[in-house]
Design an enzyme around this catalytic site. Sequence first.
Site, PDB file in Angstrom:
ATOM      1  N   LYS A   1       5.230 -15.482   6.799  1.00  0.00           N
ATOM      2  CA  LYS A   1       5.961 -16.567   6.126  1.00  0.00           C
ATOM      3  C   LYS A   1       6.889 -16.012   5.054  1.00  0.00           C
ATOM      4  O   LYS A   1       7.450 -16.763   4.253  1.00  0.00           O
ATOM      5  CB  LYS A   1       4.968 -17.546   5.478  1.00  0.00           C
ATOM      6  CG  LYS A   1       4.025 -18.204   6.463  1.00  0.00           C
ATOM      7  CD  LYS A   1       3.033 -19.086   5.695  1.00  0.00           C
ATOM      8  CE  LYS A   1       1.743 -19.257   6.449  1.00  0.00           C
ATOM      9  NZ  LYS A   1       0.646 -19.726   5.583  1.00  0.00           N
TER      10      LYS A   1
ATOM     11  N   ARG B   1     -11.548   4.155  15.292  1.00  0.00           N
ATOM     12  CA  ARG B   1     -12.546   4.908  14.534  1.00  0.00           C
ATOM     13  C   ARG B   1     -12.516   4.637  13.032  1.00  0.00           C
ATOM     14  O   ARG B   1     -13.555   4.414  12.418  1.00  0.00           O
ATOM     15  CB  ARG B   1     -12.333   6.414  14.736  1.00  0.00           C
ATOM     16  CG  ARG B   1     -12.847   6.924  16.022  1.00  0.00           C
ATOM     17  CD  ARG B   1     -11.987   8.045  16.540  1.00  0.00           C
ATOM     18  NE  ARG B   1     -10.762   7.472  17.072  1.00  0.00           N
ATOM     19  CZ  ARG B   1     -10.632   7.090  18.345  1.00  0.00           C
ATOM     20  NH1 ARG B   1     -11.599   7.281  19.178  1.00  0.00           N
ATOM     21  NH2 ARG B   1      -9.516   6.515  18.773  1.00  0.00           N
ATOM     22  N   THR B   2     -11.332   4.662  12.432  1.00  0.00           N
ATOM     23  CA  THR B   2     -11.262   4.560  10.969  1.00  0.00           C
ATOM     24  C   THR B   2     -11.692   3.164  10.532  1.00  0.00           C
ATOM     25  O   THR B   2     -12.436   3.002   9.559  1.00  0.00           O
ATOM     26  CB  THR B   2      -9.830   4.876  10.480  1.00  0.00           C
ATOM     27  OG1 THR B   2      -9.406   6.070  11.122  1.00  0.00           O
ATOM     28  CG2 THR B   2      -9.783   5.060   8.987  1.00  0.00           C
TER      29      THR B   2
ATOM     30  N   HIS C   1      -3.983  11.210   5.431  1.00  0.00           N
ATOM     31  CA  HIS C   1      -5.169  10.549   5.988  1.00  0.00           C
ATOM     32  C   HIS C   1      -6.384  11.194   5.311  1.00  0.00           C
ATOM     33  O   HIS C   1      -7.154  11.935   5.932  1.00  0.00           O
ATOM     34  CB  HIS C   1      -5.206  10.737   7.504  1.00  0.00           C
ATOM     35  CG  HIS C   1      -6.097   9.771   8.234  1.00  0.00           C
ATOM     36  ND1 HIS C   1      -7.062   9.000   7.615  1.00  0.00           N
ATOM     37  CD2 HIS C   1      -6.170   9.456   9.560  1.00  0.00           C
ATOM     38  CE1 HIS C   1      -7.683   8.261   8.525  1.00  0.00           C
ATOM     39  NE2 HIS C   1      -7.161   8.508   9.708  1.00  0.00           N
TER      40      HIS C   1
ATOM     41  N   ARG D   1      -4.809   0.759   5.882  1.00  0.00           N
ATOM     42  CA  ARG D   1      -3.958   1.634   6.702  1.00  0.00           C
ATOM     43  C   ARG D   1      -2.610   0.959   6.799  1.00  0.00           C
ATOM     44  O   ARG D   1      -2.525  -0.244   7.070  1.00  0.00           O
ATOM     45  CB  ARG D   1      -4.580   1.812   8.085  1.00  0.00           C
ATOM     46  CG  ARG D   1      -3.645   2.502   9.054  1.00  0.00           C
ATOM     47  CD  ARG D   1      -4.319   2.859  10.354  1.00  0.00           C
ATOM     48  NE  ARG D   1      -5.193   4.010  10.176  1.00  0.00           N
ATOM     49  CZ  ARG D   1      -5.714   4.712  11.188  1.00  0.00           C
ATOM     50  NH1 ARG D   1      -5.452   4.371  12.433  1.00  0.00           N
ATOM     51  NH2 ARG D   1      -6.493   5.745  10.949  1.00  0.00           N
TER      52      ARG D   1
HETATM   53  N1   CP Z   1      -8.797   9.413  13.760  1.00  0.00           N
HETATM   54  C1   CP Z   1      -8.291   8.185  13.601  1.00  0.00           C
HETATM   55  O1   CP Z   1      -7.645   7.881  12.593  1.00  0.00           O
HETATM   56  O2   CP Z   1      -8.584   7.328  14.631  1.00  0.00           O
HETATM   57  P1   CP Z   1      -8.176   5.798  14.693  1.00  0.00           P
HETATM   58  O3   CP Z   1      -6.667   5.735  14.726  1.00  0.00           O
HETATM   59  O4   CP Z   1      -8.812   5.257  15.952  1.00  0.00           O
HETATM   60  O5   CP Z   1      -8.684   5.121  13.454  1.00  0.00           O
END
Ligand code: CP
Length: 359
Positions: free
Chosen positions: A114, A85-86, A168, A135
């Site tokens: 490397k 999703r993110t 998040h 992320r």
């Molecule tokens: N809610 C969320 O962060 O979903 P994903 O891990 O699929 O990005």
Amino acid sequence: MMKKLSGISWRDFKALPLLEKGDYFQGTPPHTLIAQQFTREKLQELCALATRIKRINKRRDGANFLKTLLCDKRAMLYFAQPSSRTYLSHNAACQILGLDTMDVRDSKTSSEVKGESPEDTIRTFSSYADMIIMRHPVGGFAERVAWMLAHTNREIPVLNAGSGADQHPTQALLDIYTLERSFEKIGGVDGKNIVFVGDLMRGRTVRSLAWMLSLYKDVKLYFVAPEPLQIGQDILDLLDAAGTKYVVTQDFASTMPIADAIYMTRIQDEWDAEGESSTIDTSAFSIGAEHMDIIKDTTAIMHPLPRRKEISTDIDNDPRAVYWRQMRNGMWIRAALILTTFGRQDEVNQYYDNYKPGA
Ligand code: CP
């Protein structure tokens, strides 16, 4: 006076309380790194902008207008942890605004294998992109990246799309947007009872959202979890400082009839050291058809997703199950955030006021 990341050492910055760190992310370029950098006013601006983008995008001429706004920009999506999703919603948000995107979705495919340091890897991305959406499994690494870029001649905005088990912030934004929309006709978010359920200790979405909710008046938060997975004391301390009321309990059933929103989460066993969460009985921390008569007609059932067994698929078509809408809301609020990051929101507001596309 504007506080600059370039004017503070990493050691001093790292030691700052979360609420003070936020002041360093508001300059040029602005970064989105922690939930605590947001004000309620900013949340409301972003929610209103997300709705405008969504409405404008419904018409072909509107969609074409949106695509012109950031067509001179490129975004790097660096996802060193799995995501559906993110990743996809940020990518879609970029497409709506005309940004081209590039990605590394697995550090094994970058020159990190490397022996290149994560810092050099990021600096490489910044040579080609105008924004980094990232992320990373290491808590605080997105902050380190923003600080590091502020000490180069190519400081570009960094959006934290999930870091460690701590933050998040863009998920919290879409959760706030979903709550705002769900409660639009019943007095808004102020005064509501929000129940969080599941793995609250390692759920970064809950940690970010709980704090953002402290910006609202008279909300009451309920943290419902098995004792070893309860919300961290650091979050409770922040809520205490904000004067936000909360209850910490293992009794999900008692919270159901009073909940205005129930925010379910999965057990985050990717953070287990030795499979310890498999020994915890989580059976009482799930919701299904048998609970639908107990909760209010207006309760919003949410989940950041992905889910496992904590929400039965039997309730997916109940109008109170908003988790699919919640996911789509992520695309609109992330488009609003990206547009604001580049300071182009006034053009959308002007377009909207001139053409007033229907709801
Ligand atoms: N809610 C969320 O962060 O979903 P994903 O891990 O699929 O990005």
